[in-house]
Design an enzyme around this catalytic site. Structure first.
Site: not given
Ligand code: GUN
Length: 291
Positions: A122, A55, A99
């Protein structure tokens, strides 16, 4: 050798979207705005570290500012909430991503609630979850990516039977709402649903987000169905080699009209949609300033 299903190439669609986001970032620079994404990683979960690294790299590649906060696994709730408060207030931060999963001592719902909904790229904040059901707001990245892939091949969703396997807040529930919004007839199922193979077999669109490697066998798939495999499972094969597989037994899915591969399907779309949401959040901030 079994016939393979035509591949719905997430890498290509994601590259296209990423290029459009990069152009948008260049355009925002003319207004003196560089979209900034703050990524918060607590602990050393190996999969989370890989996702966060990707990311951050993609954020920089499109010309956005990436602000990383790495905290130890022992971090307490108050410390994390103070950090969220600081990034909420930071005018250079337009998007915030904490995350998941978070360590057990932290109440993840309370942390997500603390994020400014306007920066919640998100789409996990209750305000955005609510907006999703009535239209508007920031849409969670993986469901948005699934819809963009479906948009590549389906022009009219009205009346199609869509079956979602998986009921998570991150994928299953939001993708069901998005499909309903397109006037599909949506059935939401999960691993404990009775008669799951028969229900899946009725699907024109089958979205599988169960986190169960190879769950969907060939005879669960209607000939001509479009299958979106959201699963990313690391398995060790008989030769002791580790590899990623989806929730769909891809070698049995040759009769599907389209199948997203794992890797290279939904995964790249999730990151591209995160960038797109961050650029949208920055643009919305600019509009608020101008108003
Ligand atoms: N952990 C697994 N998928 C995601 C996601 O799309 N966003 C976040 N913040 N954590 C995750």
């Amino acid at each position: 050798m079994a016939r393979a299903a035509p591949i719905l190439d997430g890498r290509a669609v994601a590259a296209d979207l990423t290029a459009r986001v990069a152009a948008d970032v260049a355009d925002l620079a003319a207004w003196g705005v560089t979209p900034g994404l703050a990524v918060v990683l607590v602990g050393e979960d190996p999969a989370s570290q890989v996702y966060v690294r990707r990311k951050v790299a993609e954020t920089r590649r499109v010309g956005m500012r990436s602000i990383e906060h790495r905290l130890p696994a022992s971090t307490d709730q108050d410390t994390l909430l103070r950090l969220v408060d600081a990034v909420n207030r930071d005018p250079e931060v337009h998007g915030i991503l904490v995350q998941l999963p978070l360590p057990a001592q932290i109440d993840a719902a309370a942390v997500l609630d603390a994020i400014d909904p306007r920066k919640d790229v998100d789409g996990f904040h209750p305000v955005n979850v609510g907006r999703l059901s009535i239209g508007g707001g920031l849409i969670p990245c993986t469901p948005l990516g699934c819809m963009m892939l479906l948009d590549q091949i389906i022009s009219d969703f009205r009346g199609l039977n869509a079956v979602v396997i998986g009921k998570s807040n991150i994928v299953g529930k939001p993708v069901a709402l998005l499909l309903l919004d397109r006037e599909c007839t949506v059935t939401v199922t999960h691993i404990l649903t009775r008669g799951l193979p028969e229900i899946a077999r009725r699907a024109d669109i089958l979205v599988v987000a169960a986190g169960s490697p190879g769950l969907v066998r060939g005879d669960w798939i209607k000939p001509g169905a479009v299958v979106i495999d959201v699963g990313i499972n690391r398995i060790t094969d008989a030769n002791g080699k580790s590899r990623l597989v989806g929730d769909v037994a891809a070698d049995e899915a040759g009769h599907a009209a389209w199948l997203t591969p794992v890797p290279g399907g939904v995964g790249p779309m999730t990151i591209a949609c995160l960038l797109s949401n961050t650029a949208s959040a920055a643009r919305a901030g600019l509009r608020r300033q101008a108003a």
